[in-house]
Design a protein around this motif. Structure first.
Motif, PDB file in Angstrom:
ATOM      1  N   LEU A 123     -43.090   0.828 -30.519  1.00  0.00           N
ATOM      2  CA  LEU A 123     -43.797   1.534 -29.471  1.00  0.00           C
ATOM      3  C   LEU A 123     -43.805   0.813 -28.073  1.00  0.00           C
ATOM      4  CD1 LEU A 123     -47.108   2.144 -31.599  1.00  0.00           C
ATOM      5  CD2 LEU A 123     -45.101   3.584 -31.323  1.00  0.00           C
ATOM      6  N   GLN A 124     -43.458   1.885 -27.118  1.00  0.00           N
ATOM      7  CA  GLN A 124     -43.783   1.315 -25.632  1.00  0.00           C
ATOM      8  C   GLN A 124     -45.157   0.697 -25.478  1.00  0.00           C
ATOM      9  OE1 GLN A 124     -41.990   2.115 -22.672  1.00  0.00           O
ATOM     10  NE2 GLN A 124     -40.247   2.632 -24.339  1.00  0.00           N
ATOM     11  N   ILE A 125     -45.994   0.895 -25.973  1.00  0.00           N
ATOM     12  CA  ILE A 125     -47.546   0.110 -25.720  1.00  0.00           C
ATOM     13  C   ILE A 125     -47.239  -1.358 -26.443  1.00  0.00           C
ATOM     14  CG2 ILE A 125     -48.520   1.151 -27.907  1.00  0.00           C
ATOM     15  CD1 ILE A 125     -50.580   0.485 -24.736  1.00  0.00           C
ATOM     16  N   GLU A 126     -46.520  -1.543 -27.522  1.00  0.00           N
ATOM     17  CA  GLU A 126     -46.245  -2.805 -27.958  1.00  0.00           C
ATOM     18  C   GLU A 126     -45.367  -3.714 -27.040  1.00  0.00           C
ATOM     19  OE1 GLU A 126     -46.642  -1.889 -32.753  1.00  0.00           O
ATOM     20  OE2 GLU A 126     -44.698  -1.598 -31.641  1.00  0.00           O
ATOM     21  N   LEU A 127     -44.480  -3.183 -26.434  1.00  0.00           N
ATOM     22  CA  LEU A 127     -43.703  -3.603 -25.680  1.00  0.00           C
ATOM     23  C   LEU A 127     -44.451  -4.187 -24.346  1.00  0.00           C
ATOM     24  CD1 LEU A 127     -40.536  -4.470 -25.335  1.00  0.00           C
ATOM     25  CD2 LEU A 127     -40.263  -2.237 -24.086  1.00  0.00           C
ATOM     26  N   ASN A 154     -35.512  -4.463 -25.061  1.00  0.00           N
ATOM     27  CA  ASN A 154     -36.199  -3.108 -25.028  1.00  0.00           C
ATOM     28  C   ASN A 154     -36.343  -3.242 -23.285  1.00  0.00           C
ATOM     29  OD1 ASN A 154     -36.253  -1.816 -27.320  1.00  0.00           O
ATOM     30  ND2 ASN A 154     -36.846  -3.795 -28.066  1.00  0.00           N
ATOM     31  N   LYS A 155     -36.538  -1.821 -22.937  1.00  0.00           N
ATOM     32  CA  LYS A 155     -36.818  -1.453 -21.506  1.00  0.00           C
ATOM     33  C   LYS A 155     -38.149  -0.887 -21.427  1.00  0.00           C
ATOM     34  CE  LYS A 155     -34.382   0.472 -18.381  1.00  0.00           C
ATOM     35  NZ  LYS A 155     -33.820   1.412 -17.514  1.00  0.00           N
ATOM     36  N   LEU A 156     -38.822  -1.530 -20.410  1.00  0.00           N
ATOM     37  CA  LEU A 156     -40.215  -1.119 -20.037  1.00  0.00           C
ATOM     38  C   LEU A 156     -40.169   0.192 -19.369  1.00  0.00           C
ATOM     39  CD1 LEU A 156     -41.513  -4.416 -18.892  1.00  0.00           C
ATOM     40  CD2 LEU A 156     -42.647  -3.233 -20.763  1.00  0.00           C
ATOM     41  N   ILE A 160     -48.884   8.914 -30.946  1.00  0.00           N
ATOM     42  CA  ILE A 160     -49.842   9.468 -29.842  1.00  0.00           C
ATOM     43  C   ILE A 160     -49.721   8.425 -28.614  1.00  0.00           C
ATOM     44  CG2 ILE A 160     -51.771   8.608 -31.008  1.00  0.00           C
ATOM     45  CD1 ILE A 160     -51.962  11.538 -28.571  1.00  0.00           C
ATOM     46  N   HIS A 161     -49.676   6.906 -28.949  1.00  0.00           N
ATOM     47  CA  HIS A 161     -49.650   6.217 -27.839  1.00  0.00           C
ATOM     48  C   HIS A 161     -48.416   6.132 -26.920  1.00  0.00           C
ATOM     49  CE1 HIS A 161     -53.072   4.347 -29.843  1.00  0.00           C
ATOM     50  NE2 HIS A 161     -52.286   3.928 -30.942  1.00  0.00           N
TER      51      HIS A 161
END
Lengths: 503, 347
Positions: B2-6, B94-96, B207-208
């Protein structure tokens, strides 16, 4: 004056619904009026139309903030801009501005709390109030299921405003409650207009199931078979959400949950989606439905038992406003009455909480004049909910009671709690009796409201032989899959570009 | 992933064990406390400030717990976590989200409310409907719309076409962005937009990830409009008079008034019935946020140089470590100097 032409002129309707014309005629003849009109028959028109014809301001007391906002928006939709809601949504600056310009408004909605603020009342006294409307008037009576202490002061406020012409409106009130309303508002001569509480196009159907698992299966079956749209009512947010996911995941219909725990924006969107036919079924708590104008709701299913017959009628009354056949189904499993009993208990402070409060107050929270100093800290420490704390405040802050000694006050509160709880349990018990009834369910309700059933309704209730098959859907196509997926460019074009105009 | 994890991985790396994991929660929530504002500056995390306001503590706990289970992060006691080698690899590979700019665009929710109302109104003009219920309830947003309609010198029926082409134009060159996340939430004539939950489901997203993605698009939109205001005749109104982010907390603003009148810190604390440490927090806030705020009165120049030197030398912003190596400085002085040096890279 031809009322119908006024109706057409201002609202675009051709004819009145049951009872509306009687009420409006009575008001325009200058008579105080108590009107009991069934849910969903346009109660607000009873003050909207006279308001436009009378000189001066119309003051409408309304208990629910959300309902007030809805009504203001409905007014604006009809092009009436001279309308304002005086409630806690306004900022201090806004409120000041509104109070300075009150005479500019024609319709003023106000919450009972605001009315008890002295300088607001002073401002209102300077107006020429031609009609004093008490909406949801059953809140006045402590025999009403939704008793609000602030409402019981309305009689006094009405006097201070110079005894204006008064209209009390309610959808569901027993005779006892109606008598209480008249006494509390201190109206000696009053016209009572009791349109029947009956909605003959809504059939009743009660089904007993062994447990909640069977209820879930049954709901899926019913939703598949019944003509949509519909609402399913739950007593808990969690079960409403579970059922909505179940209906969505199994692709039974386009469903969403709706409850007070959701953020306001999502609630507005879901309500509007339902009204615009983008959703087939709403899985809701009682937070859903106030002020919803949707004509074609075909079924209301109760997954849990409501707290009283009055609420039940309010909720099923959202079906079939277009007059077409609709069905109200209640699913019952043994022990279901426990949930409303728990809810009733949680709405009142417990005797232990009161006991703790008075001990604590005696030690350290007494004002110089001997009164109890209630602060929010005590509320948190004692584990009071907002609703429970309001009851405590009502008693401790009541000027008629403060002089008594604390022991006496504690007794009074405890007696009140006991009485209220007994009252609520009686209501739940009566609801259960209705569920277990072996005689006509409609006749039972008539009897409860002291009405006589004059003729037999064709599709009355399960006891009278109503067939669920009559409410089956005729279209076989599922709405879930047949909408072609559009991409975002197409969606954007659909809402922003009118192709017909271009051609 | 997930982006939020990154994002959490990135924040943890920046924090370098010097703060608890909840400082990240407050950062994402956009908490306006001195501590969170300072952290955003000190650890160069401003772009993530307030990017996920609806995030609950429960969800945050769930996310970080699962990151521990997946062995991306590991606790080092006291609610502090650090990246594992696999966490580091993930962060590198991974890209933010490219456009997120939390600190500078703190007015984003306002821009969304305006856009949503603008589209609804334009749509109803196009279909010649006057009776509808506005989907946005905020009065300021309604006032903004009125002022826009006053200043817009075009045909109202044409508004829909213009808004349409401007949005299409805007998203045309967007890389790594899915405009569906925003567009399906728009309401028009007889067509109600979706909720975040419904949109996430429709585009098959967690959803995140959806919430972050939605904000990323809005920030892209804002950036794009700012870069070429003349290209977006209508959309440019969305960012008109958005409150310039007020970086100071309310309480610190009052402290500043006293300070400007020449009161010493102890006196301000006394007058305001606050602890001295609170007033000191406010001063650190000023050092962070007010250009040209001088700290020379509280730390002499020589000591400032020393503190910075040690911070660089030890490659740390942990107060305790600096203090142990420089007993002549107080914690307050160290914080002031670090705040003043701000985002400036130290190596």
């Amino acid at each position: 004056m031809e009322l119908e032409s006024e109706l057409k002129k201002y609202f675009g309707y051709d004819s009145f619904k049951t009872g509306q014309k009687d009420v409006i005629t009575s008001i325009l003849a200058g008579r105080h009026t108590l009107a009991m009109l069934p849910t969903g028959t346009g109660k607000s028109l009873c003050y909207q139309l006279p308001g436009l014809l009378l000189k001066g301001q119309i003051l409408i007391i309304s208990p629910l903030l959300s309902l007030m906002q809805d009504q203001v928006e409905q007014f604006k939709k009809f092009g009436e801009k001279r309308v304002i809601a005086l409630n806690s949504f306004l900022t201090v600056a806004e409120r000041k501005k509104v109070l300075c310009n009150l005479s500019k408004y024609k319709f003023i909605f106000i919450s009972p709390e605001m009315l008890s603020v002295h300088f607001i009342l002073t401002n209102l006294q300077e107006l020429n109030i031609s009609l004093f409307v008490v909406d949801e008037a059953h809140c006045i009576s402590q025999w009403g299921y939704d008793f609000r202490p602030d409402y019981s002061k309305l009689g006094g406020i009405r006097k201070q405003l110079g005894n204006p012409l008064t209209l009390a409106l309610t959808a569901t009130a027993t005779r006892k409650v109606r008598d209480d309303i008249i006494r509390s508002l201190d109206l000696d001569k009053i016209v009572k207009i009791d349109s029947t509480i009956d909605r003959p196009n809504i059939g009743f159907y009660v089904e007993k199931l062994p447990d909640y698992r069977n209820k879930q299966y049954r709901v899926i079956e019913l939703v598949t078979r019944l003509e949509q749209p519909g609402i399913i009512y739950f007593s808990s947010k969690k079960s409403a959400e579970q059922m909505a996911s179940l209906l969505m995941d199994k692709q039974i219909c386009r469903a969403m949950a709706y409850h007070g725990g959701m953020d306001q924006n999502s609630r507005i969107l879901i309500q509007q989606q339902f009204i615009h036919g983008q959703l087939d079924v709403i899985c809701a708590t009682s937070a859903f439905g106030m002020g919803i104008n949707k004509e074609n709701i075909r079924f209301i299913i109760h997954y849990h038992m409501p707290m009283q017959i009055e609420s039940y009628l309010q909720e099923i009354g959202r079906a079939g406003r277009d007059g077409l056949p609709s069905i109200a189904i209640l699913l019952y499993s043994p022990g279901d009455e426990q949930l409303p009993i728990q809810l009733a208990e949680s709405e009142l402070p417990s005797e232990q909480q009161i006991d703790w409060l008075f001990k604590k107050a005696n030690q350290q929270h007494t004002l110089p004049d001997g009164r109890m100093n209630l602060n929010k800290e005590l509320m948190t420490l004692g584990g009071f909910t907002d609703i429970q704390w309001r009851i405590v405040e009502e008693f401790v802050g009541n000027p008629a009671l403060v002089t008594r000694n604390p022991e006496r006050l504690q007794e009074i509160i405890n007696d009140f709690i006991k009485e209220r709880l007994l009252f609520k349990k009686t209501n739940i018990f009566r609801m259960k009796k209705w569920v277990e009834s072996t005689l006509c369910r409609r006749a039972f309700i008539f009897d409860y409201f002291d009405e006589k059933m004059l003729e037999q309704t064709p599709s009355c209730c399960d006891i009278c032989g109503l067939q669920l098959d009559d409410y089956q859907t005729t279209s076989k196509v599922s709405t879930v899959k047949n909408t072609a997926e559009e991409n975002w460019q197409e969606y954007l074009a659909k809402i922003l570009i009118n192709c017909e105009l271009r051609e | 992933m997930l982006q939020i994890e990154l994002i959490i991985l990135y924040c943890l790396k920046q924090l370098n064990n010097e703060r608890t994991i909840y400082s990240i929660f407050h950062l994402l929530n956009g908490k306006k406390s001195s501590q969170t504002l300072q952290d955003a500056h000190l650890f160069s995390l401003k772009r993530f400030f307030g990017i996920y306001e609806p995030l609950t503590r429960e969800s945050f706990d769930k996310i970080t717990e699962s990151m521990v289970e997946k062995n991306w992060i590991v606790t080092c006691g006291d609610q502090r976590y650090q990246l594992t080698p696999s966490g580091k690899t993930l962060l590198e590979n991974n890209k933010l989200p490219n456009y997120i700019n939390g600190w500078d665009y703190q007015f984003t929710s306002l821009v969304w409310e305006r856009l949503s109302l603008l589209v609804q109104v334009a749509s109803n003009f196009v279909f010649e409907e006057a009776k509808y219920i506005p989907i946005q309830k905020d009065k300021d947003v309604h006032l903004w719309l009125k002022s826009f309609l006053r200043d817009f010198n075009g045909q109202r029926k044409e508004m829909g076409n213009i808004v349409y082409s401007e949005l299409i134009e805007c998203f045309k060159e967007a890389i790594g962005i899915n405009p569906s996340l925003l567009v399906f939430r728009l309401t028009g004539y007889q067509q109600i937009g979706l909720t975040p939950f419904q949109t996430a489901k429709k585009v098959n997203m967690d959803i995140h990830d959806y919430q972050i993605g939605f904000l990323n698009i809005l920030h892209y939109l804002i950036q794009k409009i700012k870069q070429n205001p003349s290209q977006f005749r209508i959309l440019v109104f969305l960012i008109r008079d958005v409150n310039v982010a007020d970086d100071l907390t309310l309480s610190s603003r009052r402290t500043r008034e006293f300070l400007n009148e020449g009161y010493p810190l102890e006196m301000i604390a006394k007058l305001r019935h606050l602890k001295l440490s609170t007033i000191e927090d406010h001063l650190v806030e000023f050092a962070l946020n007010i250009n040209g705020f001088s700290i020379d009165a509280y730390v002499d120049k020589e000591l400032q140089v020393k503190i910075l030197g040690i911070s660089r030398q030890l490659a740390t912003r942990q107060l305790k470590l600096i203090r142990e190596n420089l007993k002549t400085a107080t914690y307050f002085q160290i914080r002031l100097v670090l705040a003043k040096s701000g985002d400036k890279k130290w190596n």
